[in-house]
Scaffold this active site. Structure first.
Site, PDB file in Angstrom:
ATOM      1  N   SER A 123       0.834  -1.195   0.000  1.00  0.00           N
ATOM      2  CA  SER A 123       0.000   0.000   0.000  1.00  0.00           C
ATOM      3  C   SER A 123       0.875   1.254   0.000  1.00  0.00           C
ATOM      4  O   SER A 123       2.105   1.171   0.120  1.00  0.00           O
ATOM      5  CB  SER A 123      -0.895   0.015   1.248  1.00  0.00           C
ATOM      6  OG  SER A 123      -0.102   0.228   2.406  1.00  0.00           O
ATOM      7  N   PHE A 175       2.698   4.316   1.616  1.00  0.00           N
ATOM      8  CA  PHE A 175       3.377   4.513   2.894  1.00  0.00           C
ATOM      9  C   PHE A 175       3.896   3.214   3.514  1.00  0.00           C
ATOM     10  O   PHE A 175       4.114   3.145   4.717  1.00  0.00           O
ATOM     11  CB  PHE A 175       2.491   5.277   3.891  1.00  0.00           C
ATOM     12  CG  PHE A 175       1.853   6.489   3.307  1.00  0.00           C
ATOM     13  CD1 PHE A 175       2.612   7.604   2.966  1.00  0.00           C
ATOM     14  CD2 PHE A 175       0.486   6.518   3.051  1.00  0.00           C
ATOM     15  CE1 PHE A 175       2.023   8.723   2.400  1.00  0.00           C
ATOM     16  CE2 PHE A 175      -0.111   7.631   2.488  1.00  0.00           C
ATOM     17  CZ  PHE A 175       0.658   8.737   2.158  1.00  0.00           C
ATOM     18  N   ASP A 193      10.250   2.420 -10.612  1.00  0.00           N
ATOM     19  CA  ASP A 193       9.419   2.866  -9.498  1.00  0.00           C
ATOM     20  C   ASP A 193       8.043   3.260 -10.007  1.00  0.00           C
ATOM     21  O   ASP A 193       7.887   3.631 -11.160  1.00  0.00           O
ATOM     22  CB  ASP A 193      10.078   4.047  -8.785  1.00  0.00           C
ATOM     23  CG  ASP A 193       9.480   4.297  -7.409  1.00  0.00           C
ATOM     24  OD1 ASP A 193       9.053   3.323  -6.745  1.00  0.00           O
ATOM     25  OD2 ASP A 193       9.443   5.461  -6.972  1.00  0.00           O
ATOM     26  N   GLU A 194       7.060   3.175  -9.121  1.00  0.00           N
ATOM     27  CA  GLU A 194       5.667   3.529  -9.439  1.00  0.00           C
ATOM     28  C   GLU A 194       5.183   2.764 -10.680  1.00  0.00           C
ATOM     29  O   GLU A 194       4.559   3.317 -11.580  1.00  0.00           O
ATOM     30  CB  GLU A 194       5.511   5.039  -9.626  1.00  0.00           C
ATOM     31  CG  GLU A 194       5.909   5.865  -8.427  1.00  0.00           C
ATOM     32  CD  GLU A 194       5.025   5.683  -7.194  1.00  0.00           C
ATOM     33  OE1 GLU A 194       3.982   5.004  -7.277  1.00  0.00           O
ATOM     34  OE2 GLU A 194       5.384   6.227  -6.137  1.00  0.00           O
ATOM     35  N   GLN A 224       2.813   0.822 -11.210  1.00  0.00           N
ATOM     36  CA  GLN A 224       1.371   0.776 -11.480  1.00  0.00           C
ATOM     37  C   GLN A 224       0.943   1.849 -12.479  1.00  0.00           C
ATOM     38  O   GLN A 224      -0.088   1.716 -13.115  1.00  0.00           O
ATOM     39  CB  GLN A 224       0.565   0.918 -10.172  1.00  0.00           C
ATOM     40  CG  GLN A 224       0.529   2.312  -9.575  1.00  0.00           C
ATOM     41  CD  GLN A 224       1.751   2.672  -8.736  1.00  0.00           C
ATOM     42  OE1 GLN A 224       2.636   1.853  -8.543  1.00  0.00           O
ATOM     43  NE2 GLN A 224       1.789   3.882  -8.231  1.00  0.00           N
ATOM     44  N   ILE A 247      -6.570   7.195 -11.134  1.00  0.00           N
ATOM     45  CA  ILE A 247      -5.272   7.763 -10.768  1.00  0.00           C
ATOM     46  C   ILE A 247      -5.471   9.173 -10.242  1.00  0.00           C
ATOM     47  O   ILE A 247      -5.998  10.044 -10.927  1.00  0.00           O
ATOM     48  CB  ILE A 247      -4.315   7.765 -11.973  1.00  0.00           C
ATOM     49  CG1 ILE A 247      -4.035   6.325 -12.410  1.00  0.00           C
ATOM     50  CG2 ILE A 247      -3.023   8.494 -11.630  1.00  0.00           C
ATOM     51  CD1 ILE A 247      -3.204   6.192 -13.656  1.00  0.00           C
ATOM     52  N   CYS A 284      -5.802  -0.993   7.588  1.00  0.00           N
ATOM     53  CA  CYS A 284      -5.936  -2.441   7.623  1.00  0.00           C
ATOM     54  C   CYS A 284      -7.273  -2.806   6.958  1.00  0.00           C
ATOM     55  O   CYS A 284      -8.068  -1.931   6.620  1.00  0.00           O
ATOM     56  CB  CYS A 284      -5.899  -2.957   9.065  1.00  0.00           C
ATOM     57  SG  CYS A 284      -7.358  -2.503  10.039  1.00  0.00           S
TER      58      CYS A 284
END
EC number: 2.7.1.21
Length: 192
Positions: A24, A26, A95-96, A98, A172, A184
């Site tokens: 997720s 963070f 990186d990133e 997605q 996005i 959670c």
């Protein structure tokens, strides 16, 4: 340097690899990517790092973790551009992931087949808890997948989800703590 070239030549004979770092928001994905790439540089391997050009949250030529660690990267418009720019690298970081197009899994496979170690970091789920972009396909073809968890800001348990705080249904939406928080399963589903 001759020793490192010999080690890389031998590794190339056996093929490269694909590693995925997911989780997720963070959860420390970029921090872990920077750590792995820094270790490769210590080993005197040639490292190239790529990020999507559309993600300009931290600047255009670096990836920066939430802890403010950073490493220089090359922003690209498409996954195919990585093939053009990764000519003599031993290790490729993405990186990133997605935010990349659906061609990224094939690009990762081609690079790994050339004997390159490919390390991909990205969100595995969008804010609705659904698989995000090319990440599921990359996870399926990877030799290793590391799923990191953040801390739920509501209850302190392990967080798997990126809960969107602002009322926007776009898939996005670039943002930070003002737009998202880690939660959670229970707190994510409570929507409070």
């Amino acid at each position: 340097m001759v020793y490192h070239e010999e080690v890389f030549r031998r590794k190339s004979e056996f093929g490269g690899s694909i590693e995925v770092i997911c989780g997720s928001m963070f959860s420390g994905k970029t921090e872990e990517l920077i750590r792995r790439l820094s270790r490769a540089r210590i080993a005197k391997l040639k490292v190239e790092i790529f990020s999507p050009k559309a993600d300009t949250r931290y600047g255009e030529e670096a990836i920066i973790s939430h802890n403010a660690n950073k490493i220089t990267s090359t922003p690209v418009d498409s996954a195919a551009a990585i093939l053009l720019l990764a000519s003599d690298a031993h290790v490729i970081g993405v990186d990133e992931a997605q935010f990349f197009d659906e061609g990224l899994p094939e690009v990762c496979t081609l690079l790994a087949n050339r004997g390159i170690r490919v390390i991909v970091a990205g969100l595995d789920m969008d804010f609705k808890g659904r698989p995000f972009g090319p990440m599921p396909a990359i996870m399926a073809i990877a030799e290793s997948v590391t799923k990191l968890q953040a801390v739920c800001v509501r209850c302190g348990n392990s967080a798997l989800y990126s809960y969107r705080l602002v009322p926007d249904e776009a898939k996005i939406l670039l943002g930070e703590k003002e737009s998202y928080e880690p939660r959670c399963r229970v707190c994510y589903n409570s929507k409070a």
